[in-house]
Design a protein around this motif. Structure first.
Motif, PDB file in Angstrom:
ATOM      1  N   ASP A 111      16.423  70.599  63.422  1.00 34.27           N
ATOM      2  CA  ASP A 111      17.727  70.912  62.686  1.00 34.27           C
ATOM      3  C   ASP A 111      17.600  72.473  62.783  1.00 34.27           C
ATOM      4  O   ASP A 111      18.443  73.120  62.456  1.00 34.27           O
ATOM      5  N   MET A 142      17.958  74.410  65.836  1.00 35.39           N
ATOM      6  CA  MET A 142      19.454  74.301  66.121  1.00 35.39           C
ATOM      7  C   MET A 142      20.241  75.394  65.371  1.00 35.39           C
ATOM      8  O   MET A 142      20.926  76.008  65.879  1.00 35.39           O
ATOM      9  N   PHE A 168      26.227  59.628  71.422  1.00 36.44           N
ATOM     10  CA  PHE A 168      26.279  58.647  70.237  1.00 36.44           C
ATOM     11  C   PHE A 168      27.309  57.574  70.440  1.00 36.44           C
ATOM     12  O   PHE A 168      28.465  57.793  70.668  1.00 36.44           O
ATOM     13  N   ILE A 192      30.477  67.009  66.834  1.00 40.08           N
ATOM     14  CA  ILE A 192      29.145  66.572  65.825  1.00 40.08           C
ATOM     15  C   ILE A 192      28.173  67.850  66.332  1.00 40.08           C
ATOM     16  O   ILE A 192      27.166  68.043  65.770  1.00 40.08           O
ATOM     17  N   GLY A 243      25.293  71.649  62.728  1.00 41.11           N
ATOM     18  CA  GLY A 243      24.255  72.412  61.928  1.00 41.11           C
ATOM     19  C   GLY A 243      24.633  73.762  62.277  1.00 41.11           C
ATOM     20  O   GLY A 243      23.640  74.781  61.622  1.00 41.11           O
ATOM     21  N   GLU A 289      33.623  64.837  58.494  1.00 41.79           N
ATOM     22  CA  GLU A 289      32.131  65.679  59.218  1.00 41.79           C
ATOM     23  C   GLU A 289      31.126  64.605  58.708  1.00 41.79           C
ATOM     24  O   GLU A 289      30.571  64.377  59.335  1.00 41.79           O
ATOM     25  N   LEU A 290      31.105  64.433  57.338  1.00 43.11           N
ATOM     26  CA  LEU A 290      29.989  63.664  57.236  1.00 43.11           C
ATOM     27  C   LEU A 290      29.713  62.086  57.438  1.00 43.11           C
ATOM     28  O   LEU A 290      28.920  61.757  57.864  1.00 43.11           O
ATOM     29  N   ARG A 313      31.123  61.289  60.505  1.00 40.28           N
ATOM     30  CA  ARG A 313      30.466  61.431  61.873  1.00 40.28           C
ATOM     31  C   ARG A 313      28.944  61.569  61.887  1.00 40.28           C
ATOM     32  O   ARG A 313      28.298  61.000  62.733  1.00 40.28           O
ATOM     33  N   ALA A 314      28.342  62.491  60.977  1.00 39.28           N
ATOM     34  CA  ALA A 314      26.815  62.648  60.727  1.00 39.28           C
ATOM     35  C   ALA A 314      26.411  61.217  60.282  1.00 39.28           C
ATOM     36  O   ALA A 314      25.341  60.919  60.816  1.00 39.28           O
ATOM     37  N   ARG A 329      27.571  58.224  61.145  1.00 41.87           N
ATOM     38  CA  ARG A 329      27.317  57.482  62.425  1.00 41.87           C
ATOM     39  C   ARG A 329      26.317  58.012  63.392  1.00 41.87           C
ATOM     40  O   ARG A 329      25.527  57.212  63.957  1.00 41.87           O
ATOM     41  N   ALA A 330      26.298  59.304  63.531  1.00 45.71           N
ATOM     42  CA  ALA A 330      25.389  59.665  64.814  1.00 45.71           C
ATOM     43  C   ALA A 330      24.219  59.386  64.202  1.00 45.71           C
ATOM     44  O   ALA A 330      23.280  59.013  64.996  1.00 45.71           O
ATOM     45  N   ALA A 348      20.344  63.320  66.909  1.00 45.62           N
ATOM     46  CA  ALA A 348      21.224  63.638  65.557  1.00 45.62           C
ATOM     47  C   ALA A 348      20.578  65.133  65.002  1.00 45.62           C
ATOM     48  O   ALA A 348      21.392  66.111  64.779  1.00 45.62           O
ATOM     49  N   MET A 361      21.447  68.435  66.583  1.00 40.31           N
ATOM     50  CA  MET A 361      22.946  68.585  66.310  1.00 40.31           C
ATOM     51  C   MET A 361      22.881  69.387  64.861  1.00 40.31           C
ATOM     52  O   MET A 361      23.892  69.918  64.198  1.00 40.31           O
ATOM     53  N   GLY A 362      21.785  69.514  64.269  1.00 39.17           N
ATOM     54  CA  GLY A 362      21.529  70.242  63.267  1.00 39.17           C
ATOM     55  C   GLY A 362      21.822  69.561  61.883  1.00 39.17           C
ATOM     56  O   GLY A 362      21.580  70.108  60.720  1.00 39.17           O
ATOM     57  N   ILE A 363      21.532  68.130  62.144  1.00 38.82           N
ATOM     58  CA  ILE A 363      21.793  67.088  60.914  1.00 38.82           C
ATOM     59  C   ILE A 363      20.408  67.056  60.554  1.00 38.82           C
ATOM     60  O   ILE A 363      19.341  66.911  61.304  1.00 38.82           O
ATOM     61  N   LYS A 364      20.239  66.730  59.205  1.00 40.67           N
ATOM     62  CA  LYS A 364      18.711  66.681  58.725  1.00 40.67           C
ATOM     63  C   LYS A 364      18.915  64.939  58.064  1.00 40.67           C
ATOM     64  O   LYS A 364      19.684  64.783  57.403  1.00 40.67           O
ATOM     65  N   ILE A 414      20.916  63.226  55.149  1.00 37.98           N
ATOM     66  CA  ILE A 414      21.976  62.282  55.432  1.00 37.98           C
ATOM     67  C   ILE A 414      21.866  60.712  54.891  1.00 37.98           C
ATOM     68  O   ILE A 414      22.520  60.177  54.095  1.00 37.98           O
TER      69      ILE A 414
END
Lengths: 235, 287
Positions: A73, A76, A90, A101, A105, B163-164, B166-167, B169-170, B178, B181-184, B188
């Motif tokens: 993350d 990215m 997904f 999505i 980030g 957006e949260l 979506r994060a 679910r992803a 995930a 995509m920059g998600i931590k 989450i």
């Protein structure tokens, strides 16, 4: 200074060593192809650069700054986006949600947004409310590329774009690469399809058994040299 | 007419069970974590509200509103600093840790509040009712059911409109991708448990206003919550509401036939649904 570089990069899966001191670099605005047979270590190299596999701090640098021990993350957020092998859309998200999505980030103004992604791959606009995984393989690959572009990355890592796709679909996908480059991204493409890789790349690295066995500009590499680097000199 | 009344009371009771279950469903749906301390966290929430009411004299509703940020922070911290450490391919470590947490919470509540039964003050609300078509409906059960529906609607809005969501679910689909995509994922998961504890606080409010509670009733609430989640299909929020209603109706119908059958009838309904639909009524397509 190289935009992205690896120095003496090694990677392991448990006791199995997959990369042995890989040195490579990507200049700003360049497209680099990494070719090699199955198991050569190409995907491991991509995963190491993207932060999915954590390495020694100095083994990967971005703008000269060490990022080898950064998480995916964090990398990215610095502008390195990845189109993973097998698309990895997904399943719970629609096509449009899969695209959205992609910028979670990293939200920067740039060329790429939903509208420009739909211009690049018009079929996705028609299918935007479908589940991502309900699309054909080629369309899924378009979503995966679009998802990575949504963050307006400085560097786009594309792992096996042509895997499992029909030749006509591969041609459509690769037609997008020059447009992506034109919009400002530097690109690393991992490919088993040597012909496609040679067409789009400014420079090529060939890997075998976790090592770089050949590198150079496509027009400077002979078929024999590539054959030897790809399969081994004794093959 | 009596049977219609019984079924309606059961539906309204189902709202309470859905509130017990919604947080469990949320956490399981996102990170496949079965939190065995869920029932004890509800009881802890009830004690926290009781403490605030006792100390300040505020209404339980306002006390619950004050407790909500604290419970969110507790859930976020609990997940971030403890439960994330045991999440992985093996489902046993989280079960053991949350079981341990359950034991610790029960004993801490016993130590702090004794084993005496408590109840949140409700004033006239506990006996207030409205007549609809010749049937008297309690205002508190109506409020409970309405809150359950609102919670499920709010969670669905978060899941499918933000957006949260979506994060969420992803990350639930594929945490590694995930992160590309920059998600931590760790954050989450912490956010999900924080939201689950907000729902726990709402459940605690109605639990404490509708019935007596003591430090040992958490595991039974967990079982009702579990049954509601499993009947509805793991991870399905509307399924969880329906699961709660099925258990509630089964219990009130069972009690109408014979008061000793109330709890048993709920468990039997659970078993019957499992026999017919082993994955619940609305299982997720991607499991």
């Amino acid at each position: 200074m190289a935009l992205l570089a690896t120095q003496n990069l090694t990677a392991h899966y448990g006791d199995f060593q997959a990369l042995f001191g890989v040195d490579m670099m990507l200049e700003d605005g360049e497209t680099v192809a990494i070719i090699g047979a199955n198991g050569a270590g190409k995907t491991t190299l991509m995963r190491s650069i993207a932060g999915v596999l954590i390495n020694g701090q100095e083994s990967v640098t971005l703008d000269g700054a060490p990022i080898g021990d950064a998480t995916a993350d964090a990398i990215m957020a610095q502008g390195v986006a990845m189109v993973p092998e097998g698309r990895k859309l997904f399943p719970s998200l629609s096509v449009e949600e899969n695209l959205l999505i992609g910028s979670y980030g990293r939200k920067t103004d740039g060329h790429w947004n939903l509208a420009t992604i739909y211009d690049l791959f018009p079929i996705l606009k028609e299918r935007r409310n479908n589940p991502g995984t309900a699309l054909s393989g080629g369309q899924q690959q378009m979503v995966a590329i679009g998802r990575a572009l949504m963050s307006n990355p400085r560097i786009l890592l594309c792992d096996e774009l042509s895997l499992g796709l029909a030749p006509v679909v591969i041609r459509d996908i690769y037609q997008a690469v020059p447009k992506i480059k034109e919009a400002g991204a530097s690109i690393i493409v991992v490919e088993q399809d040597i012909g496609q890789a040679m067409k789009v790349a400014d420079r090529v690295y060939c890997m075998m058994e976790g090592r770089i066995t050949l590198s150079g500009k496509p027009d400077s590499l002979s078929r024999e040299a590539i054959h030897d680097a790809y399969f081994g000199a004794a093959a | 007419m009596i049977w219609i009344d019984t079924i309606i009371q059961g539906v309204l009771l189902g709202g309470l069970y859905a509130l017990f279950a919604a947080g469990l469903s949320l956490v399981f749906g996102i990170m496949r974590l079965v939190n065995l301390a869920h029932g004890d966290l509800i009881v802890m929430g009830a004690y926290l509200i009781l403490l605030l009411v006792t100390m300040t004299g505020l209404s339980p509703f306002i006390a619950a509103a004050i407790a909500i940020p604290f419970m969110f922070a507790l859930g976020f911290g609990l997940q971030k600093f403890m439960l994330n450490r045991v999440l992985g391919d093996d489902i046993l470590p989280p079960l053991l840790v949350t079981f341990g947490l359950s034991v610790v919470l029960q004993n801490a509540l016993l130590e702090g509040f004794s084993a005496d039964s408590q109840r949140l003050p409700t004033g006239a609300l506990s006996t207030a009712s409205v007549e609809v078509g010749g049937i008297n409906l309690g205002v508190l059960p109506l409020l409970t059911f309405g809150s359950a529906v609102l919670v499920i609607v709010a969670l669905n809005q978060i899941f499918y409109r933000t957006e949260l969501g979506r994060a969420f679910r992803a990350t639930s689909d594929d945490a590694t991708t995930a992160s590309l995509m920059g998600i931590k994922p760790a954050n989450i998961f912490a956010m999900a448990t924080g939201i689950a504890l907000i729902i726990v606080t709402i459940a605690a409010l109605y639990l404490g206003m509708r019935a007596n509670f003591d430090p040992n009733i958490g595991p039974a609430r967990l079982i009702y919550a579990f049954e509601a989640v499993i009947i509805g299909g793991l991870g399905s929020l509307w399924g969880t509401l329906l699961g709660g209603i099925i258990i509630g109706v089964a219990q009130t119908v069972g009690a109408a036939i014979n008061p000793e059958w109330q709890i048993l009838a709920g468990h039997i309904a659970f078993l019957v649904v499992l026999l017919i639909h082993p994955r619940g009524l609305f299982p997720r397509a991607v499991d």
